[in-house]
Design a protein around this motif. Structure first.
Motif, mmCIF file in Angstrom:
data_model
loop_
_atom_site.group_PDB
_atom_site.id
_atom_site.type_symbol
_atom_site.label_atom_id
_atom_site.label_comp_id
_atom_site.label_asym_id
_atom_site.label_seq_id
_atom_site.Cartn_x
_atom_site.Cartn_y
_atom_site.Cartn_z
ATOM 1 N N GLU A 17 0.829 -1.207 0.000
ATOM 2 C CA GLU A 17 0.000 0.000 0.000
ATOM 3 C C GLU A 17 0.862 1.256 0.000
ATOM 4 O O GLU A 17 0.578 2.216 -0.723
ATOM 5 C CB GLU A 17 -0.923 -0.015 1.219
ATOM 6 N N ARG A 26 -5.105 5.934 -8.570
ATOM 7 C CA ARG A 26 -5.686 5.693 -7.245
ATOM 8 C C ARG A 26 -6.797 4.643 -7.329
ATOM 9 O O ARG A 26 -6.877 3.745 -6.510
ATOM 10 C CB ARG A 26 -6.209 6.999 -6.648
ATOM 11 N N ARG A 27 -7.639 4.731 -8.342
ATOM 12 C CA ARG A 27 -8.718 3.760 -8.522
ATOM 13 C C ARG A 27 -8.150 2.363 -8.811
ATOM 14 O O ARG A 27 -8.579 1.380 -8.223
ATOM 15 C CB ARG A 27 -9.644 4.204 -9.657
ATOM 16 N N GLN A 74 -6.478 0.988 -5.545
ATOM 17 C CA GLN A 74 -7.444 0.570 -4.523
ATOM 18 C C GLN A 74 -8.028 -0.789 -4.865
ATOM 19 O O GLN A 74 -8.183 -1.651 -3.995
ATOM 20 C CB GLN A 74 -8.559 1.609 -4.376
ATOM 21 N N SER A 113 -7.436 -4.228 -2.677
ATOM 22 C CA SER A 113 -8.605 -4.966 -2.204
ATOM 23 C C SER A 113 -8.518 -6.436 -2.612
ATOM 24 O O SER A 113 -8.754 -7.336 -1.799
ATOM 25 C CB SER A 113 -9.872 -4.321 -2.770
#
Length: 193
Positions: free
Chosen positions: A87, A160-161, A164, A168
């Motif tokens: 991350e 960023r999308r 993420q 996940s």
């Protein structure tokens, strides 16, 4: 400074396009199906290296498989740390363009205001040509600053999308790998009794 930022944002745009092509070229990753197959497998290392996973997921999961010798609690703590490192690595990539989102327009504004001082002084002397040159420079730097900010904003939002989603999926698959490792350990203990 604006020319350096503009060049850098063009390089980042090229890197984004390259990353897009790499992501698009991968087989569609169905995390649920992959999680079920990981839970059912007996050989995690082979399952992770069969080519179904992109390297960005395979490497952290393989590190977790290598933690078999640790106790379950310590294994989970180290797995969490691996996830946090992934991350942070992704956040550093996005932070580079986030910085340009703010600094590009700020440098553009400075490039607008700085030449206006000499331009107004030239106007006071009756030198309209000097004023025109100063205004041209002012508007050019404004446009370049806004272009840097706009492109950097676009790059940051897309990455960023993507990241993420990546994190996940990685977290879900890491839980599956830990579950399989724990199950294998419990079976070995039960067989040894």
């Amino acid at each position: 400074g604006l020319l350096v930022f503009f060049s850098y944002v063009l390089v980042e745009l090229g890197a984004l396009l390259s990353e897009y092509r790499a992501r698009r070229g991968l087989r569609p990753l169905k995390a649920v199906d992959l999680a079920h197959s990981l839970r059912a497998t007996r050989d995690l290392r082979r399952a992770l290296n069969d080519g179904a996973l992109p390297p960005g997921l395979r490497e952290p999961l393989t590190k977790v498989v290598d933690l078999r010798a640790l106790s379950p609690g310590l294994r989970r703590a180290v797995a969490r740390r691996i996830l946090d490192e992934e991350e942070m690595r992704r956040a550093r990539i996005v932070d580079r363009t986030d910085l340009m989102v703010r600094l590009g327009p700020a440098l553009g504004l400075m490039g607008t205001l700085i030449p206006l001082g000499p331009g107004l002084a030239a106007l006071g002397r009756g030198d309209v040509k000097g004023l025109a040159q100063a205004v041209i420079i002012a508007f050019d730097t404004t446009v370049v600053g806004l272009a840097v900010g706009g492109m950097a904003f676009f790059i940051s939002r897309v990455r960023r999308r993507w990241y993420q989603d990546h994190l996940s999926v990685l977290e879900a698959l890491m839980e599956c790998v830990l579950e399989v490792v724990d199950r294998d350990e419990q079976e070995k203990v039960a067989a040894g009794l």
